[in-house]
Motif scaffolding. Structure first.
Motif, PDB file in Angstrom:
ATOM      1  N   VAL A  92       5.436  16.079  -1.792  1.00 53.36           N
ATOM      2  CA  VAL A  92       6.318  16.926  -2.512  1.00 53.36           C
ATOM      3  C   VAL A  92       7.629  15.886  -2.453  1.00 53.36           C
ATOM      4  N   ALA A  93       7.752  14.875  -1.415  1.00 56.07           N
ATOM      5  CA  ALA A  93       9.101  14.344  -1.115  1.00 56.07           C
ATOM      6  C   ALA A  93       8.719  12.728  -0.700  1.00 56.07           C
ATOM      7  N   VAL A  94       9.223  11.983  -0.953  1.00 63.22           N
ATOM      8  CA  VAL A  94       9.263  10.298  -0.491  1.00 63.22           C
ATOM      9  C   VAL A  94      10.715   9.868  -0.328  1.00 63.22           C
ATOM     10  N   ARG A  95      10.974   9.543   1.091  1.00 65.43           N
ATOM     11  CA  ARG A  95      12.479   9.430   1.340  1.00 65.43           C
ATOM     12  C   ARG A  95      12.330   7.997   2.212  1.00 65.43           C
ATOM     13  N   GLU A  96      13.552   7.261   1.896  1.00 63.48           N
ATOM     14  CA  GLU A  96      13.819   6.337   2.681  1.00 63.48           C
ATOM     15  C   GLU A  96      14.596   6.751   4.116  1.00 63.48           C
ATOM     16  N   VAL A  97      14.103   6.208   5.389  1.00 66.41           N
ATOM     17  CA  VAL A  97      14.856   6.677   6.377  1.00 66.41           C
ATOM     18  C   VAL A  97      15.055   5.156   7.306  1.00 66.41           C
ATOM     19  N   GLU A  98      16.069   5.433   8.185  1.00 69.02           N
ATOM     20  CA  GLU A  98      16.471   4.376   9.018  1.00 69.02           C
ATOM     21  C   GLU A  98      15.207   3.551   9.619  1.00 69.02           C
ATOM     22  N   LYS A  99      14.982   2.233   9.338  1.00 66.85           N
ATOM     23  CA  LYS A  99      13.985   1.592  10.216  1.00 66.85           C
ATOM     24  C   LYS A  99      14.399   1.493  11.711  1.00 66.85           C
ATOM     25  N   ALA A 100      13.237   1.468  12.137  1.00 67.26           N
ATOM     26  CA  ALA A 100      13.178   1.017  13.729  1.00 67.26           C
ATOM     27  C   ALA A 100      11.954   0.472  13.927  1.00 67.26           C
ATOM     28  N   PRO A 101      11.731  -0.381  15.103  1.00 68.81           N
ATOM     29  CA  PRO A 101      10.435  -0.896  15.377  1.00 68.81           C
ATOM     30  C   PRO A 101       9.229   0.112  15.532  1.00 68.81           C
ATOM     31  N   LEU A 154       0.740  -1.057   0.081  1.00 69.92           N
ATOM     32  CA  LEU A 154      -0.012   0.045   0.040  1.00 69.92           C
ATOM     33  C   LEU A 154       0.949   1.290   0.131  1.00 69.92           C
ATOM     34  N   LEU A 155       1.919   1.294   0.779  1.00 65.67           N
ATOM     35  CA  LEU A 155       3.158   2.250   0.782  1.00 65.67           C
ATOM     36  C   LEU A 155       3.449   2.789  -0.631  1.00 65.67           C
ATOM     37  N   SER A 186       7.900   2.229   9.209  1.00 61.74           N
ATOM     38  CA  SER A 186       8.062   1.779   7.899  1.00 61.74           C
ATOM     39  C   SER A 186       9.327   1.943   7.324  1.00 61.74           C
ATOM     40  N   GLY A 187      10.091   2.831   7.535  1.00 61.19           N
ATOM     41  CA  GLY A 187      11.027   3.419   7.024  1.00 61.19           C
ATOM     42  C   GLY A 187      10.918   4.268   5.804  1.00 61.19           C
TER      43      GLY A 187
END
Length: 375
Positions: free
Chosen positions: A319-328, A285-286, A331-332
């Motif tokens: 305006v932006a979609v970014r990957e970040v460090e995952k954590a419990p 879905l994301l 979704s990252g």
């Protein structure tokens, strides 16, 4: 997706040197990790125990668990309930797929990971001032039925014997990929109401044969032996059908209520709201969150309830979609939206639900909303 970049604002809550107790540590003097508002917990910081769902309020994502018996308990601790509330990023799985609390029947045996209560939270005692050993753990992070718990471990159970007179099923744990079998066996109780699935159809207990590799769900766990079997899946086809059915139910639930996340940062001048989406949503879905896609943003509360999503929504592009460090709980995936108007609820640490273009934004059942106020 854009480049990986350091997350801003509310992402992870523990410094590398911070010491806290875990299920795997021997130092009982250390404190359990305490959830910080607007921050994800570090890996391995939750406390595990299992129990049976005996009460639920699916709208407010709260309920009660009757804790399973263990060797650590005294007899006075047996079968005592605890209340729980799901954290905003808390997730559930049922039949191997993401779920809402309303998908899980009362009486389902659940495996759970929890965090300690707030310091000022009072825990009621029952039955002559008794309370469970786990009563301090009221913040639920993950809840899984037996199917999902063993499915994640890639573990099945080989039928060693079935006795339809004694209504007993003898099983042995087996690793699904390697075929490595455990030495010991155990028995679960069958009933005339046990549901049996094989292929695309219902089966019966007469279809259960030695050598089959199955998954099960239990109720009355640890009250009389391992537990009473509510459901049996005899083959991979039936298990995959169960997963897909629940997955579609989850996707339908989320699309009509929006993907939840919390606000990391707000740029008031540019009207840009930065949101980290929670991982209690199917990753497929994301994929609908893309740059320049129109979106509707709705203010929500820690229960994930919104007020009036049709009238409160604020449109604006992603305006932006970014990957970040995952954590419990994370979704990252972090997105930035630019709503036409900034609401009071668009503040760092607050919860929102976001509908990308193509998701239906309609009136949901009134009992799920926070407006109008009800006693």
């Amino acid at each position: 997706m854009a480049l990986l970049f350091p997350a801003v604002g509310f992402v992870c809550s523990a410094d590398a040197e911070e010491a806290f107790r875990t299920d795997g540590s021997d130092d009982e003097k250390l404190p359990w990790f305490e959830i910080q508002p607007g921050k994800f917990p570090p890996p391995g910081s939750a406390h595990y125990f299992a129990g049976e769902l005996i009460e639920q309020d699916h709208v407010r994502r709260t309920g009660e668990i009757r804790v399973s018996r263990t060797d650590q308990q005294r007899r006075s601790h047996w079968d005592l309930p605890i209340g729980f509330r799901l954290l905003p990023f808390g997730s559930l799985k049922y039949h191997g797929a993401p779920a809402a609390l309303c998908d899980i029947p009362i009486g389902t045996h659940l495996h759970g990971w929890y965090y300690v209560k707030d310091k000022d939270e009072e825990i009621p005692t029952i039955f002559y001032n008794r309370k469970s050993l786990e009563s301090d753990f009221t913040k639920a992070y993950r809840l899984l039925d037996d199917f999902s718990y063993y499915d994640e471990q890639k573990k099945l159970f080989q039928v060693e014997a079935i006795d339809l007179e004694a209504m007993k099923l003898t099983l042995r744990g087996v690793q699904a990929e390697s075929g490595e079998a455990e030495e010991s066996t155990f028995d679960v109780e069958l009933t005339p109401a046990t549901r049996v699935f094989q292929g695309k159809q219902f089966a019966t207990l007469q279809d259960v044969k030695p050598g089959q590799k199955i998954l099960y769900n239990l109720t009355w766990a640890t009250l009389y032996g391992i537990g009473r079997c509510t459901d049996l899946w005899l083959d991979e086809e039936s298990r995959e059908l169960a997963r897909q059915r629940q997955l579609e139910q989850h996707r339908l639930h989320i699309k009509y209520r929006g993907a939840p996340g919390w606000i990391d940062e707000v740029d008031n001048q540019k009207r840009i709201v930065t949101v980290t989406l929670f991982d209690n949503v199917d990753p497929h879905l994301l994929e609908d969150f893309k740059v320049n896609v129109a979106a509707q943003t709705v203010v929500a509360e820690p229960t994930l309830q919104s007020y009036d999503q049709v009238n409160d929504r604020k449109p604006g592009p992603i305006v932006a979609v970014r990957e970040v460090e995952k954590a419990p709980g994370s979704s990252g995936i972090q997105i930035q939206v630019q709503p036409q108007l900034l609401l009071e609820g668009f503040r760092p640490g607050r919860i929102v639900r976001i509908f990308p273009s193509g998701w239906p934004l309609v009136t949901i059942p009134q009992e799920e909303t926070l407006w109008p106020e009800r006693d």
